[in-house]
Design an enzyme around this catalytic site. Structure first.
Site, PDB file in Angstrom:
ATOM      1  N   ASP A  10     -23.410  14.150  -4.465  1.00 17.41           N
ATOM      2  CA  ASP A  10     -24.782  14.674  -4.567  1.00 17.41           C
ATOM      3  C   ASP A  10     -24.952  15.772  -3.524  1.00 17.41           C
ATOM      4  O   ASP A  10     -24.186  15.845  -2.554  1.00 17.41           O
ATOM      5  CB  ASP A  10     -25.833  13.574  -4.336  1.00 17.41           C
ATOM      6  CG  ASP A  10     -27.257  14.109  -4.524  1.00 17.41           C
ATOM      7  OD1 ASP A  10     -27.476  14.948  -5.411  1.00 17.41           O
ATOM      8  OD2 ASP A  10     -28.160  13.708  -3.761  1.00 17.41           O
ATOM      9  N   SER A  11     -25.971  16.595  -3.729  1.00 17.82           N
ATOM     10  CA  SER A  11     -26.286  17.622  -2.736  1.00 17.82           C
ATOM     11  C   SER A  11     -26.665  16.980  -1.405  1.00 17.82           C
ATOM     12  O   SER A  11     -26.593  17.623  -0.364  1.00 17.82           O
ATOM     13  CB  SER A  11     -27.457  18.467  -3.236  1.00 17.82           C
ATOM     14  OG  SER A  11     -28.580  17.632  -3.420  1.00 17.82           O
ATOM     15  N   TYR A  43     -30.242  21.780  -3.441  1.00 17.19           N
ATOM     16  CA  TYR A  43     -29.645  22.687  -4.418  1.00 17.19           C
ATOM     17  C   TYR A  43     -30.707  23.229  -5.399  1.00 17.19           C
ATOM     18  O   TYR A  43     -30.494  24.258  -6.037  1.00 17.19           O
ATOM     19  CB  TYR A  43     -28.608  21.931  -5.263  1.00 17.19           C
ATOM     20  CG  TYR A  43     -27.233  21.758  -4.653  1.00 17.19           C
ATOM     21  CD1 TYR A  43     -26.982  21.927  -3.293  1.00 17.19           C
ATOM     22  CD2 TYR A  43     -26.162  21.401  -5.478  1.00 17.19           C
ATOM     23  CE1 TYR A  43     -25.715  21.735  -2.772  1.00 17.19           C
ATOM     24  CE2 TYR A  43     -24.886  21.216  -4.965  1.00 17.19           C
ATOM     25  CZ  TYR A  43     -24.669  21.379  -3.611  1.00 17.19           C
ATOM     26  OH  TYR A  43     -23.410  21.188  -3.109  1.00 17.19           O
ATOM     27  N   CYS A  91     -26.062  14.137  -9.354  1.00 17.23           N
ATOM     28  CA  CYS A  91     -27.016  15.182  -9.006  1.00 17.23           C
ATOM     29  C   CYS A  91     -27.354  15.891 -10.304  1.00 17.23           C
ATOM     30  O   CYS A  91     -26.482  16.498 -10.930  1.00 17.23           O
ATOM     31  CB  CYS A  91     -26.351  16.150  -8.023  1.00 17.23           C
ATOM     32  SG  CYS A  91     -27.370  17.574  -7.606  1.00 17.23           S
ATOM     33  N   THR A 104     -29.183  18.450 -10.715  1.00 18.59           N
ATOM     34  CA  THR A 104     -29.190  19.901 -10.558  1.00 18.59           C
ATOM     35  C   THR A 104     -27.779  20.439 -10.790  1.00 18.59           C
ATOM     36  O   THR A 104     -27.591  21.415 -11.525  1.00 18.59           O
ATOM     37  CB  THR A 104     -29.715  20.263  -9.160  1.00 18.59           C
ATOM     38  OG1 THR A 104     -30.966  19.604  -8.985  1.00 18.59           O
ATOM     39  CG2 THR A 104     -29.903  21.746  -8.995  1.00 18.59           C
ATOM     40  N   GLU A 146     -35.001  14.427   2.269  1.00 20.66           N
ATOM     41  CA  GLU A 146     -33.869  14.707   3.170  1.00 20.66           C
ATOM     42  C   GLU A 146     -34.319  14.684   4.628  1.00 20.66           C
ATOM     43  O   GLU A 146     -33.572  14.301   5.509  1.00 20.66           O
ATOM     44  CB  GLU A 146     -33.243  16.078   2.836  1.00 20.66           C
ATOM     45  CG  GLU A 146     -32.445  16.100   1.527  1.00 20.66           C
ATOM     46  CD  GLU A 146     -31.076  15.421   1.629  1.00 20.66           C
ATOM     47  OE1 GLU A 146     -30.349  15.670   2.596  1.00 20.66           O
ATOM     48  OE2 GLU A 146     -30.758  14.629   0.721  1.00 20.66           O
ATOM     49  N   CYS A 187     -34.015  13.477 -11.156  1.00 15.04           N
ATOM     50  CA  CYS A 187     -33.385  13.880  -9.898  1.00 15.04           C
ATOM     51  C   CYS A 187     -33.050  12.579  -9.189  1.00 15.04           C
ATOM     52  O   CYS A 187     -33.904  11.679  -9.116  1.00 15.04           O
ATOM     53  CB  CYS A 187     -34.360  14.717  -9.074  1.00 15.04           C
ATOM     54  SG  CYS A 187     -33.815  14.969  -7.364  1.00 15.04           S
ATOM     55  N   THR A 188     -31.809  12.479  -8.697  1.00 12.66           N
ATOM     56  CA  THR A 188     -31.385  11.188  -8.126  1.00 12.66           C
ATOM     57  C   THR A 188     -32.057  10.876  -6.787  1.00 12.66           C
ATOM     58  O   THR A 188     -31.935   9.766  -6.290  1.00 12.66           O
ATOM     59  CB  THR A 188     -29.855  11.138  -7.981  1.00 12.66           C
ATOM     60  OG1 THR A 188     -29.425  12.280  -7.233  1.00 12.66           O
ATOM     61  CG2 THR A 188     -29.179  11.116  -9.335  1.00 12.66           C
ATOM     62  N   HIS A 189     -32.767  11.834  -6.215  1.00 14.91           N
ATOM     63  CA  HIS A 189     -33.568  11.516  -5.027  1.00 14.91           C
ATOM     64  C   HIS A 189     -34.837  10.732  -5.418  1.00 14.91           C
ATOM     65  O   HIS A 189     -35.391  10.015  -4.584  1.00 14.91           O
ATOM     66  CB  HIS A 189     -34.013  12.792  -4.305  1.00 14.91           C
ATOM     67  CG  HIS A 189     -32.956  13.441  -3.457  1.00 14.91           C
ATOM     68  ND1 HIS A 189     -31.850  14.045  -3.989  1.00 14.91           N
ATOM     69  CD2 HIS A 189     -32.850  13.581  -2.106  1.00 14.91           C
ATOM     70  CE1 HIS A 189     -31.110  14.546  -2.995  1.00 14.91           C
ATOM     71  NE2 HIS A 189     -31.697  14.270  -1.848  1.00 14.91           N
TER      72      HIS A 189
HETATM   73  N1  DGL Z   1     -30.348  14.708  -6.207  1.00 17.21           N
HETATM   74  C1  DGL Z   1     -30.344  16.059  -6.719  1.00 17.21           C
HETATM   75  C2  DGL Z   1     -30.687  16.006  -8.203  1.00 17.21           C
HETATM   76  O1  DGL Z   1     -30.489  14.965  -8.825  1.00 17.21           O
HETATM   77  C3  DGL Z   1     -31.225  16.891  -5.840  1.00 17.21           C
HETATM   78  C4  DGL Z   1     -30.969  18.330  -5.965  1.00 17.21           C
HETATM   79  C5  DGL Z   1     -31.380  19.177  -4.803  1.00 17.21           C
HETATM   80  O2  DGL Z   1     -30.635  19.171  -3.825  1.00 17.21           O
HETATM   81  O3  DGL Z   1     -32.378  19.877  -4.911  1.00 17.21           O
HETATM   82  O4  DGL Z   1     -31.110  16.963  -8.783  1.00 17.21           O
END
Ligand code: DGL
Length: 270
Positions: free
Chosen positions: A7-8, A39, A70, A72, A162, A194-196
């Site tokens: 992931d980012s 990202y 991720c 993105t 983050e 988004c996984t966050h």
């Molecule tokens: N967890 C990433 C996703 O699923 C986050 C992307 C980001 O860094 O903006 O999109």
């Protein structure tokens, strides 16, 4: 025998946690590109360059199969990687397809023509880059007809998570749900794309109300990976150790990860 999860930043830990529950004996190497997160505000070329660099590190750590946890990266880089970059003996998979298969009531790999499905009005919450890619709509169109999708680019939420500022993250979630409702007053389902976002899933659920079905990726991706490895057991690579790697500051990333997963996590620099 390791699988890579990328992931980012910290969001992919939500997928890692679900995979560990589903496949407790599987060694996993996690790579968070925290130095370059988020990202979601970057260009597709930039996301491609960062994602391929990170994936190479996971190949080097003994992973033959890498999950881009991720959206993105899955939306902006995965197709290009699969078409012209991934070596023949490696696999890189994304997190979109399991989600869309679940939304459209399909078994894994059911490639029959698109058909009508129960869900009609879908709200997609994702990063600006994922929304701009329209990858979700493209994958959905292969499987379903008559589904109206309204997207909301949730600027700021990944940065707040983050930074560990969950109050700001939850405030932004409420504002983004309000903005979505102005465009689509009554969605039947909401996708946390988004996984966050599973880290603030309760804030989404509270803002959306009980009548909206919320689809979140971690368990769907874990089930789909378990299914994949049953069919392709040879794709578990030669690595035997579970590791947490980051391009960011290991101490700070470890503290946040420990806070989110509620167990000690130790990242190393990579
Ligand atoms: N967890 C990433 C996703 O699923 C986050 C992307 C980001 O860094 O903006 O999109």
């Amino acid at each position: 025998m390791a699988v890579g999860i990328f992931d980012s930043g910290l969001g992919g830990l939500t997928v890692l946690d679900a995979v560990r529950r589903r496949l407790p004996d599987l060694p996993i190497v996690y790579y968070g590109d925290n130095a370059h997160a988020p990202y979601g505000v970057r260009t597709a070329n930039d996301i491609y360059a960062l994602t391929t660099t990170a994936t190479e590190k996971l190949f080097a750590a003994g992973c033959d199969l890498v999950i881009l946890a991720c959206n993105t990266a899955s939306a902006a880089a995965l197709r290009r990687m699969q078409e012209s970059w991934v070596p023949r003996d490696k696999r890189v998979l994304g997190v979109f397809v399991p989600l869309i298969e679940s939304l459209t009531e399909r078994e894994w790999g059911d490639n029959s023509p698109p058909r009508e499905v129960a869900v009609k009005h879908v709200a997609l919450f994702a990063t600006p880059a994922t929304v701009a890619s329209r990858a979700f709509q493209r994958e959905l169109a292969f499987r379903a007809i008559g589904v109206d999708v309204e997207s909301q680019a949730c600027g700021g939420v990944v940065d707040a998570i983050e930074d560990g500022d969950m109050i700001l993250a939850e405030t932004l979630v409420r504002a983004h749900v309000d903005a979505l409702r102005r465009k689509m007053p009554e969605p039947d389902a909401a996708i946390l794309g988004c996984t966050h976002y599973p880290l603030v899933e309760q804030a989404f659920r509270n803002a959306l109300g009980p009548e909206v079905r919320v689809l979140s990726q971690p368990n769907l991706v874990a089930d789909s990976l378990a299914d994949y490895l049953q069919r392709r057991p040879n794709m578990v690579g030669p690595g035997t150790e579970s590791l947490f790697l980051t391009s960011g500051k290991p101490r700070q990333v470890s503290d946040r990860a420990t806070q989110f997963l509620r167990r000690p996590i130790e990242f190393q620099a990579a």
